[in-house]
Design a protein around this motif. Structure first.
Motif, PDB file in Angstrom:
ATOM      1  N   GLU A 191       0.817  -1.225   0.000  1.00 28.36           N
ATOM      2  CA  GLU A 191       0.000   0.000   0.000  1.00 28.36           C
ATOM      3  C   GLU A 191       0.846   1.268   0.000  1.00 28.36           C
ATOM      4  OE1 GLU A 191      -3.531   0.379   2.451  1.00 28.36           O
ATOM      5  OE2 GLU A 191      -3.442  -1.756   2.911  1.00 28.36           O
ATOM      6  N   GLN A 192       1.800   1.362   0.910  1.00 28.00           N
ATOM      7  CA  GLN A 192       2.607   2.587   1.005  1.00 28.00           C
ATOM      8  C   GLN A 192       3.466   2.805  -0.239  1.00 28.00           C
ATOM      9  OE1 GLN A 192       5.479   2.797   4.233  1.00 28.00           O
ATOM     10  NE2 GLN A 192       5.103   4.981   4.486  1.00 28.00           N
ATOM     11  N   LEU A 232       2.836   1.859  -3.247  1.00 29.95           N
ATOM     12  CA  LEU A 232       1.926   2.259  -4.330  1.00 29.95           C
ATOM     13  C   LEU A 232       1.498   3.707  -4.160  1.00 29.95           C
ATOM     14  CD1 LEU A 232       0.293   1.415  -6.832  1.00 29.95           C
ATOM     15  CD2 LEU A 232      -1.566   0.781  -5.276  1.00 29.95           C
ATOM     16  N   ARG A 233       1.259   4.125  -2.933  1.00 28.97           N
ATOM     17  CA  ARG A 233       0.860   5.519  -2.675  1.00 28.97           C
ATOM     18  C   ARG A 233       1.971   6.478  -3.086  1.00 28.97           C
ATOM     19  NH1 ARG A 233       0.011   4.925   2.287  1.00 28.97           N
ATOM     20  NH2 ARG A 233      -2.182   4.307   2.064  1.00 28.97           N
ATOM     21  N   ARG A 234       3.213   6.116  -2.794  1.00 34.37           N
ATOM     22  CA  ARG A 234       4.342   6.973  -3.170  1.00 34.37           C
ATOM     23  C   ARG A 234       4.508   7.023  -4.686  1.00 34.37           C
ATOM     24  NH1 ARG A 234       8.875   5.136   1.383  1.00 34.37           N
ATOM     25  NH2 ARG A 234       7.882   6.186   3.160  1.00 34.37           N
ATOM     26  N   SER A 294      -7.230   4.156  -1.688  1.00 34.05           N
ATOM     27  CA  SER A 294      -6.598   5.031  -0.696  1.00 34.05           C
ATOM     28  C   SER A 294      -5.217   5.490  -1.163  1.00 34.05           C
ATOM     29  CB  SER A 294      -6.487   4.310   0.649  1.00 34.05           C
ATOM     30  OG  SER A 294      -5.564   3.244   0.581  1.00 34.05           O
ATOM     31  N   ALA A 295      -4.592   4.703  -2.040  1.00 33.01           N
ATOM     32  CA  ALA A 295      -3.296   5.094  -2.596  1.00 33.01           C
ATOM     33  C   ALA A 295      -3.449   6.116  -3.715  1.00 33.01           C
ATOM     34  CB  ALA A 295      -2.557   3.865  -3.109  1.00 33.01           C
TER      35      ALA A 295
END
Length: 314
Positions: A209-210, A212-214, A281-282
Motif C-alpha cells: 500500500e505505502q 503504491l501511494r508513493r 486510498s493510494a
C-alpha cells in the motif's frame, strides 16, 4: 469522436486490441518534463501549440503568427501568446510474473492477460516521441527492458514468453519501491498483478500500500488486477488436491461441502474489497480483469469511462 468500446465487434471471442485501443488514449493531466518534442504538456514555455501566457510583442524575437488580436486591440500595442512546451511521454509497466500468475481455468492464464495489457498500454500511450519500458517481477527480482517506441513495445510484449517462476522472489512491495526509484521522471506507471500475497494475507494493511501511494504521488498510476473465477468461488467437484503456486504446499479439499464453499467465497470477496479500498486510498486508478471475460473490452471501457485523473497539483 472515439467509439464506445461496447460498439466495437469482437474478434475470435475477444475484442480486437488494435481496433479498440487505437481509438482511445490514456489521459495524462500531469505536466511533464522532457527533452524531446511531443504532445504532452510540459512544465516550461517552449515549442508547443497551447497558449500559456500573453506578453508584449518583441520584434525579431516573437512570431507574428502568434499575435493575440483581442489583447492587442484592448492594449493598443501588439501582444503575442507564448505556448507551453509539449514533451514526449515515458511510460513504464511493472508486470508480476510470480508463480500465481501462471494460473487460469478458462481460455487464458493470468500471465497471458498481463502480456496483452502491456501491449494495450503501448497502444494507449502511442504518440510523437513516446516510449514504453517494462519491468518483470519473477524469482530473480526485476528484469528491465529499455523503453522503446510504443508500437515496438507492443510487439515485444506479445513476443515475450514468460517462464513461470518456481521460486519466490521479492514481494510486490519491494518491487514497487525499486520500480519507483529506477525511473523518477514523472509519466505513466502501470502495475499488472493479481495482488496474491505469498503468505495468503487477505486483510489490510498490505505491504504494497505505502509503496503504491508513493508511486501514485509522482506518476499517473493505474493498477490492473488480474483474477480467475476459481479464485473467487470453488466449484462443487468433490475431493480435489489444491496446490499453492507461491509455496508449493498441497492440500486435499472436499469441495462438495456447501459451508466450505460459502466460507471460501466470503473470504475471497473480503479480499477483493480490501484490495480495492487499498488501491483507492493510494489514489491510483484500478481496473479488474478476469480470465473468463473479454479483458480487452473491460480495459477499454475503464479507459473510456474513467480516465486517469490528475492526482496532485503539477
Amino acid at each position: 469522436m472515439t467509439p464506445h468500446p461496447d460498439s466495437l465487434p469482437p474478434l475470435g471471442g475477444t475484442t480486437s486490441p488494435e481496433a479498440v485501443f487505437g481509438a482511445l488514449e490514456l489521459a495524462v493531466r500531469r505536466r511533464l518534463p522532457g527533452r524531446l518534442h511531443g504532445d504532452k504538456r510540459g512544465l516550461r514555455l517552449g515549442s508547443g501549440s497551447e497558449p500559456e501566457e500573453v506578453v508584449r510583442y518583441r520584434p525579431g524575437e516573437d512570431d507574428v503568427r502568434r499575435i493575440d488580436w483581442n489583447v492587442t486591440a484592448r492594449a493598443g500595442e501588439a501582444h503575442v501568446w507564448r505556448p507551453l512546451a509539449e514533451h514526449e511521454l515515458e511510460s513504464w509497466v511493472l508486470v508480476d510474473d510470480s508463480p500465481s500468475m501462471a494460473f487460469g481455468t478458462v481460455a487464458l492464464e493470468k500471465r497471458d492477460i498481463a502480456a496483452g495489457v502491456v501491449a494495450a498500454i503501448s497502444l494507449l500511450t502511442a504518440g510523437p516521441g513516446n516510449r514504453l519500458g517494462t519491468a518483470h517481477l519473477d524469482g530473480d527480482g526485476l528484469t528491465w527492458s529499455a523503453p522503446v517506441p510504443s508500437r515496438a513495445a507492443a510487439h515485444r510484449a506479445l513476443r515475450r514468453h514468460a517462464i513461470p517462476s518456481t521460486q519466490g522472489g521479492p514481494d510486490l512491495a519491494t518491487a514497487l519501491r525499486q520500480f519507483a526509484a529506477r525511473r523518477a521522471r514523472p509519466g505513466v506507471r502501470v502495475v499488472v498483478t493479481d495482488l496474491v500475497e505469498p503468505d495468503g494475507r487477505s486483510e489490510r494493511p498490505f505491504a504494497w500500500e505505502q509503496p503504491l501511494r508513493r508511486l501514485a504521488a509522482t506518476h499517473e498510476t493505474l493498477l490492473v488486477e488480474v483474477v480467475d473465477p476459481r479464485e473467487l468461488e470453488l466449484p462443487d467437484v468433490g475431493t480435489v488436491t489444491l496446490e499453492d503456486p507461491e509455496t508449493g504446499r498441497r492440500q486435499e479439499v472436499f469441495t462438495s461441502d456447501r459451508r466450505l464453499r460459502q466460507r471460501y467465497a466470503a473470504v475471497s470477496a473480503a479480499h477483493r474489497a480490501a484490495t480495492a479500498e487499498a488501491v483507492r486510498s493510494a489514489r491510483a486508478g484500478h481496473v479488474v480483469l478476469r480470465t473468463d471475460r473479454d479483458w480487452v473490452r473491460d480495459l477499454a471501457r475503464h479507459v473510456h469511462g474513467a480516465p486517469m485523473r490528475r492526482l496532485v497539483p503539477a
